[in-house]
Design a protein around this motif. Sequence first.
Motif, PDB file in Angstrom:
ATOM      1  N   ALA A   1       0.412  10.824   2.555  1.00 32.64           N
ATOM      2  CA  ALA A   1      -0.648  10.406   1.640  1.00 32.64           C
ATOM      3  C   ALA A   1      -0.086   9.226   0.863  1.00 32.64           C
ATOM      4  N   MET A   2      -0.794   8.099   0.909  1.00 37.68           N
ATOM      5  CA  MET A   2      -0.283   6.874   0.278  1.00 37.68           C
ATOM      6  C   MET A   2      -1.266   6.349  -0.753  1.00 37.68           C
ATOM      7  N   ARG A   3      -0.721   5.967  -1.896  1.00 36.14           N
ATOM      8  CA  ARG A   3      -1.524   5.323  -2.933  1.00 36.14           C
ATOM      9  C   ARG A   3      -1.869   3.904  -2.484  1.00 36.14           C
ATOM     10  N   PRO A   4      -2.908   3.316  -3.062  1.00 38.97           N
ATOM     11  CA  PRO A   4      -3.271   1.940  -2.715  1.00 38.97           C
ATOM     12  C   PRO A   4      -2.119   0.948  -2.915  1.00 38.97           C
ATOM     13  N   LEU A   5      -1.333   1.095  -3.988  1.00 35.51           N
ATOM     14  CA  LEU A   5      -0.203   0.185  -4.220  1.00 35.51           C
ATOM     15  C   LEU A   5       0.782   0.233  -3.062  1.00 35.51           C
ATOM     16  N   GLU A   6       1.157   1.414  -2.636  1.00 34.69           N
ATOM     17  CA  GLU A   6       2.120   1.553  -1.541  1.00 34.69           C
ATOM     18  C   GLU A   6       1.595   0.935  -0.254  1.00 34.69           C
TER      19      GLU A   6
ATOM     20  N   ALA B   1      -2.558 -10.716  10.724  1.00 34.52           N
ATOM     21  CA  ALA B   1      -1.899  -9.669   9.943  1.00 34.52           C
ATOM     22  C   ALA B   1      -2.744  -9.325   8.719  1.00 34.52           C
ATOM     23  N   LEU B   2      -2.731  -8.056   8.357  1.00 31.68           N
ATOM     24  CA  LEU B   2      -3.396  -7.589   7.153  1.00 31.68           C
ATOM     25  C   LEU B   2      -2.536  -6.483   6.571  1.00 31.68           C
ATOM     26  N   THR B   3      -2.884  -6.039   5.393  1.00 35.38           N
ATOM     27  CA  THR B   3      -2.108  -4.961   4.789  1.00 35.38           C
ATOM     28  C   THR B   3      -2.711  -3.611   5.177  1.00 35.38           C
ATOM     29  N   LEU B   4      -1.882  -2.594   5.136  1.00 36.02           N
ATOM     30  CA  LEU B   4      -2.280  -1.268   5.592  1.00 36.02           C
ATOM     31  C   LEU B   4      -3.486  -0.733   4.826  1.00 36.02           C
ATOM     32  N   ASP B   5      -3.614  -1.085   3.559  1.00 27.37           N
ATOM     33  CA  ASP B   5      -4.764  -0.601   2.781  1.00 27.37           C
ATOM     34  C   ASP B   5      -6.087  -1.163   3.279  1.00 27.37           C
ATOM     35  N   LEU B   6      -6.062  -2.241   4.078  1.00 29.57           N
ATOM     36  CA  LEU B   6      -7.275  -2.854   4.624  1.00 29.57           C
ATOM     37  C   LEU B   6      -7.533  -2.481   6.086  1.00 29.57           C
ATOM     38  N   LEU B   7      -6.595  -1.785   6.706  1.00 25.43           N
ATOM     39  CA  LEU B   7      -6.741  -1.404   8.112  1.00 25.43           C
ATOM     40  C   LEU B   7      -7.847  -0.361   8.262  1.00 25.43           C
TER      41      LEU B   7
ATOM     42  N   GLN C   1      -1.087   4.218  11.725  1.00 24.93           N
ATOM     43  CA  GLN C   1      -2.538   4.404  11.819  1.00 24.93           C
ATOM     44  C   GLN C   1      -3.045   5.039  10.526  1.00 24.93           C
ATOM     45  N   VAL C   2      -4.167   4.532  10.011  1.00 22.40           N
ATOM     46  CA  VAL C   2      -4.841   5.168   8.879  1.00 22.40           C
ATOM     47  C   VAL C   2      -5.723   6.266   9.460  1.00 22.40           C
ATOM     48  N   LEU C   3      -5.439   7.505   9.095  1.00 22.50           N
ATOM     49  CA  LEU C   3      -6.197   8.645   9.621  1.00 22.50           C
ATOM     50  C   LEU C   3      -7.462   8.910   8.826  1.00 22.50           C
ATOM     51  N   ARG C   4      -7.366   8.734   7.509  1.00 27.02           N
ATOM     52  CA  ARG C   4      -8.514   9.046   6.662  1.00 27.02           C
ATOM     53  C   ARG C   4      -8.457   8.235   5.381  1.00 27.02           C
ATOM     54  N   ARG C   5      -9.632   7.802   4.942  1.00 27.14           N
ATOM     55  CA  ARG C   5      -9.788   7.100   3.670  1.00 27.14           C
ATOM     56  C   ARG C   5     -10.530   8.008   2.704  1.00 27.14           C
ATOM     57  N   PRO C   6     -10.295   7.851   1.412  1.00 29.70           N
ATOM     58  CA  PRO C   6     -11.054   8.649   0.450  1.00 29.70           C
ATOM     59  C   PRO C   6     -12.525   8.246   0.466  1.00 29.70           C
ATOM     60  N   LEU C   7     -13.409   9.186   0.234  1.00 31.02           N
ATOM     61  CA  LEU C   7     -14.851   8.926   0.304  1.00 31.02           C
ATOM     62  C   LEU C   7     -15.321   7.892  -0.708  1.00 31.02           C
ATOM     63  N   ALA C   8     -14.875   7.966  -1.922  1.00 32.03           N
ATOM     64  CA  ALA C   8     -15.344   7.053  -2.965  1.00 32.03           C
ATOM     65  C   ALA C   8     -14.501   5.780  -3.039  1.00 32.03           C
ATOM     66  N   GLY C   9     -13.547   5.631  -2.144  1.00 32.81           N
ATOM     67  CA  GLY C   9     -12.701   4.450  -2.176  1.00 32.81           C
ATOM     68  C   GLY C   9     -11.553   4.549  -3.165  1.00 32.81           C
ATOM     69  N   ARG C  10     -11.453   5.676  -3.848  1.00 33.76           N
ATOM     70  CA  ARG C  10     -10.367   5.898  -4.797  1.00 33.76           C
ATOM     71  C   ARG C  10      -9.544   7.078  -4.306  1.00 33.76           C
ATOM     72  N   GLY C  11      -8.257   6.962  -4.478  1.00 34.16           N
ATOM     73  CA  GLY C  11      -7.378   8.047  -4.063  1.00 34.16           C
ATOM     74  C   GLY C  11      -6.507   7.612  -2.907  1.00 34.16           C
ATOM     75  N   PRO C  12      -5.707   8.545  -2.398  1.00 36.20           N
ATOM     76  CA  PRO C  12      -4.738   8.182  -1.358  1.00 36.20           C
ATOM     77  C   PRO C  12      -5.355   8.082   0.034  1.00 36.20           C
ATOM     78  N   LEU C  13      -4.687   7.300   0.876  1.00 37.32           N
ATOM     79  CA  LEU C  13      -5.006   7.204   2.300  1.00 37.32           C
ATOM     80  C   LEU C  13      -4.158   8.235   3.028  1.00 37.32           C
ATOM     81  N   ALA C  14      -4.656   8.797   4.104  1.00 33.71           N
ATOM     82  CA  ALA C  14      -3.841   9.614   5.001  1.00 33.71           C
ATOM     83  C   ALA C  14      -3.368   8.678   6.109  1.00 33.71           C
ATOM     84  N   VAL C  15      -2.058   8.526   6.234  1.00 33.77           N
ATOM     85  CA  VAL C  15      -1.464   7.546   7.149  1.00 33.77           C
ATOM     86  C   VAL C  15      -0.451   8.237   8.053  1.00 33.77           C
TER      87      VAL C  15
END
Length: 87
Positions: A73-78, A7-13, A51-65
């Motif tokens: 669009a999800m913040r890293p905390l969420e 198991a891992l968290t969604l921000d690491l998928l 499923q994580v559809l897209r990550r921000p290019l610089a590693g900052r900002g929301p994920l598209a999930v």
Amino acid sequence: MKTPSTALTLDLLPEHTQAVIQRVRAATDADQAGLQRRLLELGFVPGERVQVLRRPLAGRGPLAVRVGGSTFAMRPLESSLIEVLPG
């Protein structure tokens, strides 16, 4: 002998990897107390595919999930509160 959980968290998928939600943890910050309930209301429930559809290019900002038929669009905390199993 029990095998260790992968198991891992969604921000690491990794992008485009299917996973199944295992649980949504409660936020530890008092200001975010309702976040777990809100994520569950949006459909981030155990057993649902995600499923994580897209990550921000610089590693900052929301994920598209994508969860179910919805995209968020999800913040890293969420996304760090959602535990998933790839596969």
